[in-house]
Design an enzyme around this catalytic site. Sequence first.
Site, mmCIF file in Angstrom:
data_model
loop_
_atom_site.group_PDB
_atom_site.id
_atom_site.type_symbol
_atom_site.label_atom_id
_atom_site.label_comp_id
_atom_site.label_asym_id
_atom_site.label_seq_id
_atom_site.Cartn_x
_atom_site.Cartn_y
_atom_site.Cartn_z
ATOM 1 N N LYS A 66 -34.074 -41.348 26.596
ATOM 2 C CA LYS A 66 -33.301 -40.138 26.313
ATOM 3 C C LYS A 66 -34.175 -39.102 25.602
ATOM 4 C CE LYS A 66 -29.106 -42.829 26.455
ATOM 5 N NZ LYS A 66 -28.234 -43.781 25.768
ATOM 6 N N ASP B 134 -21.589 -37.369 23.743
ATOM 7 C CA ASP B 134 -21.487 -38.595 24.539
ATOM 8 C C ASP B 134 -20.019 -39.001 24.748
ATOM 9 O OD1 ASP B 134 -22.699 -40.631 25.981
ATOM 10 O OD2 ASP B 134 -22.812 -41.994 24.264
ATOM 11 N N GLN C 272 -26.427 -44.955 19.605
ATOM 12 C CA GLN C 272 -26.707 -45.945 20.648
ATOM 13 C C GLN C 272 -25.889 -47.207 20.368
ATOM 14 O OE1 GLN C 272 -28.731 -45.389 23.430
ATOM 15 N NE2 GLN C 272 -27.816 -47.303 24.100
#
Length: 290
Positions: A54, A121, A98
């Site tokens: 990313k 996200d 994450q």
Amino acid sequence: MSNPLILDGLRVAKEIHQKTQERAQKLRKQGIVPCLATVLVGDNPSSHTYVRMKAKACEKYGLTSVRIHLPEETTTEELVAKIEELNRDPRVHGILLQHPVPSHIDERKAFETIDLEKDVDGVTSHGYGEVSMGFGQYPSCTPAGIMAILDYYKIPIEGKHAVVIGRSPILGKPVSQLLLNRNATVTVCHSRTVNLPHHVSQADIVVAAVGKPRFVQGDWIKPGAVIIDAGYNKGNIGDVDFEACLPKAGAITPVPGGPGPVTIAFLLKHTVDAAERTLNAKQHVKQDLA
Ligand code: NAP
């Protein structure tokens, strides 16, 4: 049957990245560098790889990234405090935590701490709720990527029967809502579903989000069905038995090269969206003061 169409996620991602890069360059000229903060807790090697990918993508397409790596023994409170710090940091436009985080951490609490404006996200319940209602800013990235693949290849959704296997808050549930918002008739299957093959055999569109390698079998598939394999298991293996499903499918995503690359493209796109919103907000304040 004629050859199935291979739905190329890399091609879809490339198109999204191109537009994101142009918008990031424009923002830079106006003094804003779109910035994604990634937060990694612990030393899970796959998570390390995902975060690195990313950050590399940010670099490649004109964004910047801040990488926060916290030790395995980080407490929920410490993680929440770090996320709050990033919420307050005006240089950061998007925050990615994450997951999975180590099991002693209250992952939901950590997700919910992310400011809605920086939830690129789509992990907060607020963001999820808005997306489900059809007006959210940042749908969860893999579901957004799946919809983008369907749209890129002009696959009809309205009136089609979509069967989603999996109901996780980041994948199965939001993709079901996005399909429903586009007027598909949606069946959501999960580990307690009785006679899963029967449900799958009714589907015009199958979305596999199970987390089990080669789980979806060829003889479950209705001839001509569109198969989206969101799975990503050790050894680059999807949740669909690709070889077995290929002869039955009308269209199918490969793994790798399906929703995976489009997921990253959406993460960057959402970060640039968020950066643009801060610029617009600044311009409004200037106008109000003038
Ligand atoms: P998850 O949280 O583990 O959820 C898996 C879902 O599958 C659950 O809803 C579970 O049902 C259901 N399930 C498990 N066994 C089943 C069975 N035998 N029959 C029917 N349903 C079953 O996984 P996730 O995070 O949604 O991820 C799913 C897959 O997508 C994984 O392979 C993951 O690696 C991949 N993924 C890819 C990306 C990407 O960027 N490409 C991003 C995220 C995830 P219950 O709810 O009843 O437990």
